[in-house]
Write an enzyme that holds these catalytic residues in place. Structure first.
Site: not given
Ligand SMILES: NC(=O)C1=CN([C@@H]2O[C@H](COP(=O)(O)OP(=O)(O)OC[C@H]3O[C@@H](n4cnc5c(N)ncnc54)[C@H](O)[C@@H]3O)[C@@H](O)[C@H]2O)C=CC1
Ligand SMILES: CC(=O)C(=O)O
Ligand SMILES: [Mg+2]
Length: 700
Positions: A203, A256, A274, A345-346, A368-369, A517, A561
């Site tokens: 993962y 994404r 996953k 997912e993603d 999931d996200d 991530n 996560n």
């Molecule tokens: N820990 C976890 O369980 C999870 C983590 N994630 C992570 O969350 C992140 C974002 O995922 P999404 O929302 O789907 O992506 P996305 O690309 O749709 O959203 C990213 C957001 O961050 C903003 N952004 C970009 N640069 C920035 C900066 N310098 N300062 C502030 N904001 C900024 C963008 O404008 C946008 O609103 C990814 O890295 C993903 O891996 C996603 C799902 C689960």
């Molecule tokens: C953990 C997860 O689902 C993500 O980073 O998109």
């Molecule tokens: Mg995800």
């Protein structure tokens, strides 16, 4: 190159009946394919793979005609040098579908032509792109001569390697994947028993590297590959999957992947990763889960130029055309497996919410996200409150600065608001606890019209605390003095030492949640959080970090996560065969997860339970989800409902209450609830079972 020719009717008549059949089949198929491609399914059969005529050359035809008896032909022939007449003889294939791919003597992998994929029921079982044997050979030689993967794993220009992903992680990923391809029982047993050690390999973060390099490393096809070229055929393609029983699908469109952007078809790696967790962490049966990708092209220029990329080399299709493809996918898998649970997912934010709203009220599915991440973050905040001796209800007074307003960020923010409202805050009051920053900085009313409706509610007043629209995170944290700093931006180390120092100046025990991530996309490292918050912060990141230290004291690195939620959520929903995944079920998952922590761990700043007994966490989450599903009337499986009711009679429905972390003894009792044991008992456990030979046609 074989010269293809149409078969003349004269030569047809002169051949024997078996041969006529063989050729007729090909011709029928070829004409059907032509008819389809002119009848509303343009592009579904790519040009240039020989489908326009029978795939047989003059020489080959003569060779077959010269054969005295097909019956007496040996199955395997020696194919001597080029051009040998015998080279044109077909190899007999006695199977259809997956067994063809599993037979090393007939498998051609991604070199199967479209016409062959059609004839041998292979559509959907391979990525869309066809390659030639020459291309395959070149790839083998590159690996053989140069150790291409190993080189890539050491390439300082590789974004993940340069950010610290070690070649050893990649070696381990490759080794485990090899075992998975040969012996799934062994693979899942090893993974389940060593989950805490191996989660970072199967993962995040390693799975991110695997996705980036998915096409290059492609050897054995897993799961199903649907593409926009399959429009009009998806339901037939779904029947190419060998199992009538699929409980859960994880599907991505690769748009994404983690914080790595648009990886197109390579996103399949995340569906596989996953679902590995579905099996290892929640006891789904490996034969009953199905990783899927919907390949609609990619807008990633690097992939479009990459010769080894196996997805469609076209820009992503968008808008209604895109939605129709996803609709068709959902309809197809539901037609084949009506009770299947679908985890989205993603998908990039633009479509993630749209798709969730489109399906969530009619189908058993979740994103999931948006939802899994939200439940995970809330559990961490609850546990953080418990760790500093405050009740859950204090969430309504907490101030949050959030970097990232995508699907993950907005999913978490809405969920935290929901929890605040549950604890008495009104709708507007809850929204005022948030300062949201996106790529353009602080969001204020000044640009409210440029963001979607969901986000508009959180725009700050235009001159909020003297902060202008677009203010940076350091300024916002300094002026707001939040309790929690949350990152879901995918932007990497955007929290400077000063930002973290300002956070720690404003509050005694700040919660620092860089949830992006994989590791190098995290908004700060555990080490920096420990150093600049002077050991007072409680740290939780999306990908794992080693524990940090400050002043000789160990500071736990928690992992926030969604892996803590999606396996148990899916298991609970599936075991009671819920018709929908409701908000109530997701809230139950959050609370159950928060309650998994023991006070002695909370006291040390451990706000997520250890992963060594991940099945116990998933079982607790699943049990809570099932109870809630039943209370809301969406559970339908009688046996599970009986178990839930028995449990409700004995323990009631107040499983996880305000601020109550599980204390050791109480926790042990709780674990002995009937429902918890029922869930554990339903889980697949990887052991070697006795095997029995059952001939074809029997028990089918
Ligand atoms: N820990 C976890 O369980 C999870 C983590 N994630 C992570 O969350 C992140 C974002 O995922 P999404 O929302 O789907 O992506 P996305 O690309 O749709 O959203 C990213 C957001 O961050 C903003 N952004 C970009 N640069 C920035 C900066 N310098 N300062 C502030 N904001 C900024 C963008 O404008 C946008 O609103 C990814 O890295 C993903 O891996 C996603 C799902 C689960
Ligand atoms: C953990 C997860 O689902 C993500 O980073 O998109
Ligand atoms: Mg995800």
């Amino acid at each position: 190159m074989i010269r293809l020719a149409r078969v003349s009717s004269a030569s047809f008549k002169s051949s024997r009946p078996a041969l006529v059949d063989l050729l007729r089949n090909r011709i029928v198929l070829a004409s059907r394919a032509r008819a389809l491609s002119t009848a509303g399914a343009p592009g579904s059969i790519p040009e240039g793979d020989g489908i326009d005529g029978p795939l047989i050359s003059d020489k080959g035809l003569q060779a077959i005609e010269a054969t005295s008896s097909l019956k007496n032909e040996p199955r395997w022939r020696y194919h001597r040098g080029v051009p040998d007449l015998r080279q044109e003889l077909p190899t007999y294939v006695r199977d259809l579908g997956k067994p063809v791919l599993a037979d090393p003597l007939v498998n051609k992998g991604t070199a199967f032509l479209w016409s062959e994929r059609e004839r041998f029921h292979l559509r959907g079982l391979l990525p869309a792109r066809m390659v030639t044997m020459e291309e395959q050979t070149a790839k083998v030689l590159e690996e053989y001569r140069e150790g291409a993967w190993d080189k890539a794993a050491r390439d300082p220009n590789d974004e993940m390697v340069s950010a610290g992903l070690t070649p050893d992680n990649i070696r381990k990923w490759e080794y485990l994947t090899g075992i998975q391809g040969q012996n799934e029982t062994l693979y899942y047993r090893v993974l389940m028993d060593n989950f805490a050690e191996m989660a970072s390999v199967v993962y995040t973060p390693t799975v991110g590297w695997a996705c980036l390099n998915f096409s290059r490393m492609f050897r054995v096809a897993r799961g199903m590959y649907f593409s926009s070229r399959d429009k009009g055929h998806m339901v037939s393609i779904a029947y190419n999957w060998p199992s009538h029983e699929v409980d859960a699908i994880v599907v991505t469109d690769g748009s994404r992947i983690l914080g790595l952007g648009d990886l197109g078809m390579n996103g399949m790696g995340i569906s596989i990763g996953k679902l590995d967790l579905y099996v290892a962490a929640a006891g789904f049966h490996p034969a009953r889960v199905l990783p899927c990708v919907i390949d609609v092209g990619t807008n990633n220029p690097k992939l479009r130029k990459d010769k080894s990329y196996l997805g469609l080399n076209q820009p992503r299709i968008e808008g209604d055309e895109y939605l129709q493809v996803v609709d068709e996918f959902v309809a197809a898998v539901k037609a084949r497996w009506p009770n299947v649970l679908i985890q989205f997912e993603d998908f990039r934010t633009e479509y993630a919410y749209k798709l969730l709203e489109r399906y969530r009220y009619d189908h058993l599915c979740f994103n999931d996200d948006i939802q899994g991440t939200a439940a995970t973050a809330l559990a961490g905040i609850y546990a953080g409150l418990a760790a500093i001796g405050k009740p859950y209800s204090d969430i309504r007074h907490m101030r949050f600065v959030v970097c990232g307003a995508g699907s993950a960020g907005m999913g978490v923010i809405q969920w935290l608001c929901k929890a605040m409202e549950k604890h008495g805050a009104d709708h507007d009051e809850a929204a005022r606890n948030f300062w949201i920053l996106d790529a353009d900085g602080l969001l204020t009313e000044a640009r409210v019209s440029s963001v979607d409706k969901l986000t508009q509610r959180f725009a700050r007043p235009a001159a909020d605390g003297e902060m202008a629209d677009g203010a940076g995170v350091e300024e916002v944290v300094t002026k707001v003095r939040p309790d929690v700093l949350l990152g879901l931006s995918g932007a990497g180390r955007i929290w400077s030492p000063k930002t973290i120092e300002a956070l720690a100046e404003g509050t005694e025990r700040p919660l620092i949640f860089p949830m992006s991530n994989p590791s190098h996309k995290s908004e700060c490292s555990a080490e920096d959080a420990a150093k600049y918050a002077k050991g007072r912060g409680i740290f939780a990141s999306g990908s794992p970090f080693e524990d940090a230290a400050f002043d000789g004291k160990v500071l736990p690195s928690n992992q926030s996560n969604n892996l803590y939620v999606f396996p148990g959520l899916a298991l609970g929903a599936k075991l009671c065969q819920a018709t929908l995944v409701t908000d109530g079920m997701i809230m139950a998952a959050s609370e159950a997860l928060a309650a998994c922590n023991r006070p002695e761990d909370l006291a040390k700043g451990r706000i997520y339970p250890g992963l060594s007994d991940v099945r116990s966490i998933s079982a607790r989450v699943a049990a809570a989800v099932m109870k809630q599903a039943h209370l809301e009337g969406v559970a339908t499986r009688k046996e599970a409902i009986a178990a839930i009711e028995k449990d409700l009679r004995a323990f009631g429905d107040d499983t996880e209450q305000d601020g109550d972390a599980r204390d050791s003894e109480e926790g042990e009792d709780d674990m002995k609830t009937f429902l918890y044991k029922y869930v554990l008992n339903e889980m697949y456990f990887p052991v070697y079972t006795p095997l029995a030979y059952v001939p074809r046609g029997v028990l089918e």
